[in-house]
Write a protein that holds these residues in place. Structure first.
Motif, short mmCIF file in Angstrom:
data_model
loop_
_atom_site.label_atom_id
_atom_site.label_comp_id
_atom_site.label_asym_id
_atom_site.label_seq_id
_atom_site.Cartn_x
_atom_site.Cartn_y
_atom_site.Cartn_z
N TYR A 150 65.37 61.52 118.48
CA TYR A 150 64.08 61.76 119.23
C TYR A 150 64.07 63.02 120.22
CZ TYR A 150 61.47 58.17 116.77
OH TYR A 150 60.82 57.37 115.77
N PRO A 151 65.02 63.01 121.44
CA PRO A 151 65.12 63.99 122.22
C PRO A 151 65.30 65.37 121.51
CG PRO A 151 66.21 62.18 123.02
CD PRO A 151 65.99 62.00 121.56
N LYS A 152 65.97 65.62 120.44
CA LYS A 152 66.17 66.92 120.00
C LYS A 152 64.98 67.02 119.20
CE LYS A 152 67.96 70.40 117.62
NZ LYS A 152 67.82 71.76 118.55
N LEU A 153 64.36 66.12 118.52
CA LEU A 153 62.86 66.35 117.94
C LEU A 153 61.78 66.96 118.83
CD1 LEU A 153 62.09 63.51 115.39
CD2 LEU A 153 62.64 65.69 114.88
N LEU A 154 61.68 66.42 120.19
CA LEU A 154 60.88 66.78 121.01
C LEU A 154 60.99 68.28 121.32
CD1 LEU A 154 60.63 63.30 123.15
CD2 LEU A 154 58.92 64.48 121.73
N SER A 155 62.32 68.53 121.81
CA SER A 155 62.62 70.04 121.83
C SER A 155 62.29 70.90 120.77
CB SER A 155 64.24 70.05 122.42
OG SER A 155 64.61 71.25 122.48
N ASP A 156 62.70 70.46 119.67
CA ASP A 156 62.06 71.47 118.49
C ASP A 156 60.78 71.76 118.32
OD1 ASP A 156 64.80 71.96 117.81
OD2 ASP A 156 64.99 70.32 116.26
N VAL A 157 59.99 70.65 118.52
CA VAL A 157 58.51 70.58 118.44
C VAL A 157 58.03 71.83 119.29
CG1 VAL A 157 56.47 69.40 118.85
CG2 VAL A 157 57.99 68.81 117.42
N LEU A 158 58.48 71.77 120.52
CA LEU A 158 57.79 72.95 121.43
C LEU A 158 58.81 74.15 121.55
CD1 LEU A 158 57.54 70.56 124.43
CD2 LEU A 158 55.84 71.21 123.06
N SER A 159 59.61 74.45 120.58
CA SER A 159 60.38 75.46 120.39
C SER A 159 59.92 76.41 119.31
CB SER A 159 61.89 75.30 120.28
OG SER A 159 62.46 74.42 121.35
N GLU A 160 60.07 77.76 119.35
CA GLU A 160 59.69 78.73 118.49
C GLU A 160 60.60 78.60 117.21
OE1 GLU A 160 56.76 80.89 118.36
OE2 GLU A 160 56.15 79.67 120.15
N LYS A 161 61.89 78.37 117.53
CA LYS A 161 62.70 78.34 116.44
C LYS A 161 63.52 76.96 116.45
CE LYS A 161 64.10 83.22 115.83
NZ LYS A 161 65.27 84.02 115.92
N GLN A 162 63.29 76.07 115.26
CA GLN A 162 63.84 74.93 115.03
C GLN A 162 65.36 74.96 114.73
OE1 GLN A 162 60.52 75.36 113.75
NE2 GLN A 162 60.04 74.90 115.97
N ILE A 163 66.39 75.27 115.51
CA ILE A 163 67.58 75.56 115.34
C ILE A 163 68.75 74.72 115.82
CG2 ILE A 163 67.15 77.81 114.64
CD1 ILE A 163 68.43 78.77 117.63
N ILE A 164 69.88 74.50 115.58
CA ILE A 164 70.99 73.71 116.21
C ILE A 164 72.26 74.37 115.69
CG2 ILE A 164 71.01 71.94 114.28
CD1 ILE A 164 71.70 70.01 116.16
N GLY A 179 65.39 69.00 106.11
CA GLY A 179 64.85 67.90 106.93
C GLY A 179 64.47 68.30 108.34
N ILE A 180 64.49 67.32 109.27
CA ILE A 180 63.76 67.70 110.75
C ILE A 180 65.15 67.08 111.86
CG2 ILE A 180 61.46 67.57 110.39
CD1 ILE A 180 61.47 64.60 111.35
N PHE A 181 66.27 66.78 111.19
CA PHE A 181 67.49 66.38 111.96
C PHE A 181 68.56 66.31 110.91
CE2 PHE A 181 65.74 62.37 110.74
CZ PHE A 181 66.59 61.66 109.97
N CYS A 182 69.87 66.43 111.58
CA CYS A 182 70.91 66.22 110.46
C CYS A 182 71.38 65.02 110.18
CB CYS A 182 72.05 66.87 111.43
SG CYS A 182 71.70 68.61 112.08
N ASN A 183 71.18 64.94 108.62
CA ASN A 183 71.54 63.50 107.91
C ASN A 183 72.35 64.00 106.92
OD1 ASN A 183 69.66 64.61 106.33
ND2 ASN A 183 68.22 62.98 106.46
#
Length: 305
Positions: A76-90, A173-177
């Motif tokens: 969830y913390p990474k999801l929240l950060s990605d939602v507010l970011s212009e780029k969803q990267i890791i 996806g929206i996280f690393c699985n």
């Protein structure tokens, strides 16, 4: 591919119309995250503060709920950060680390449920030997192994993934699985085989042990008095509900990747949210409502608020 200081970056491409619903995503995810933390933490605190709940069964329940919190904190913390970011990267190493935590907590869930099944078996089928068998050392060993075994097996998988060559840098996806598997240039046979072995060791075998144990409990209880049958059903039902709930979570995790090309982004996102929501949120609800001692303390707490 984005390269920054020789670090490989992976993009999450699983959000549907994020630019349009960015703040709606954030409010929903943040609300669910707080709800998960509060529900699980409340039950854990009740078990911690009341001495009559300092029994093996409730200790395992507390461990299970703590595991749910750790699972949620992985995502969830990474999801929240990605939602507010212009780029969803890791970065790729952090992606592997997130996957490691995700599957470690998942494997721990099955092993904790297996330990709880064994506890119920000894309690119902061998009540006179229960204090001797389920002593403090046994509880500690079960808890430590429940977290160490999945961590070790998942760490080996992470090492294998760290040495593969990537040709794709966008996850669906929206996280690393296990969708990381599709980033490889050439599918690794070693990773495929070891992945199946790991799935058998930390999911399938514990599940079979749990089912065997509860079938054994029901068979023995059937030949006992009505009160024993009632007790067996009452204590085993919540654990079986959690097992079904978590098995569905594993099914979703596998099916999302296997049917990836056949699913629209919206359907895939919906299935993903189901897999990361129902599992950590339903556990405290099931145990809070179905376990009499926990339910009683919970009602007293709510009346005091």
């Amino acid at each position: 591919m984005d390269v920054e200081l020789n670090v490989t970056l992976v993009t999450f491409g699983g959000f549907a119309e994020l630019h349009k619903y960015r703040y709606l995503y954030f409010v929903v995810i943040f609300t669910l995250y707080i709800l998960i933390l509060c529900c699980n933490s409340t039950i854990v605190c009740l078990i911690w503060t009341h001495k009559n709940l300092h029994e093996p069964m409730y200790i395992f329940i507390a461990a299970l709920l703590i595991n749910s919190v750790l699972y949620s904190m992985t995502i969830y913390p990474k999801l929240l950060s990605d939602v507010l970011s212009e780029k969803q990267i890791i970065s790729y190493p952090l992606c592997l680390f997130q996957g490691f935590l995700y599957y470690t907590s998942g494997g721990s869930e099955f092993l904790l449920l297996a330990a709880m099944a064994y506890d119920r078996y000894v309690s119902i089928c061998k009540p006179l030997q229960y204090p001797v068998i389920m002593n403090r050392i046994t509880i500690y060993v079960c808890l430590i192994l429940a977290w160490l075994i999945p961590a070790f097996e998942t760490a080996v998988l992470g090492v294998l993934y760290s040495n593969v060559k990537l040709c794709s840098f966008t996850l669906t996806g929206i996280f690393c699985n296990n969708s990381i598997y599709k980033l490889q240039c050439v599918p690794s046979v070693a990773i495929s085989i070891y992945g199946v072995v790991t799935l058998i060791n930390i999911a399938l075998l514990p599940m079979l042990f749990i089912l065997f144990t509860y079938i054994r409990i029901l068979r023995i209880s059937y030949h006992c008095c009505r009160e024993t049958r009632r007790k067996a059903l009452k204590t085993c039902l919540p654990h079986l509900l959690v097992l079904v709930n978590f098995s569905c979570f594993i099914f979703f995790d596998i099916i999302i990747v296997r049917l990836d090309s056949d699913l629209s982004k919206t359907v895939r996102l919906t299935l993903t949210f189901q897999s990361i929501l129902f599992h950590p949120l339903l556990n405290p609800i099931i145990y809070g409502l179905k376990m009499n001692e926990i339910s009683k303390h919970l009602k007293i707490l709510l009346c005091q608020v």
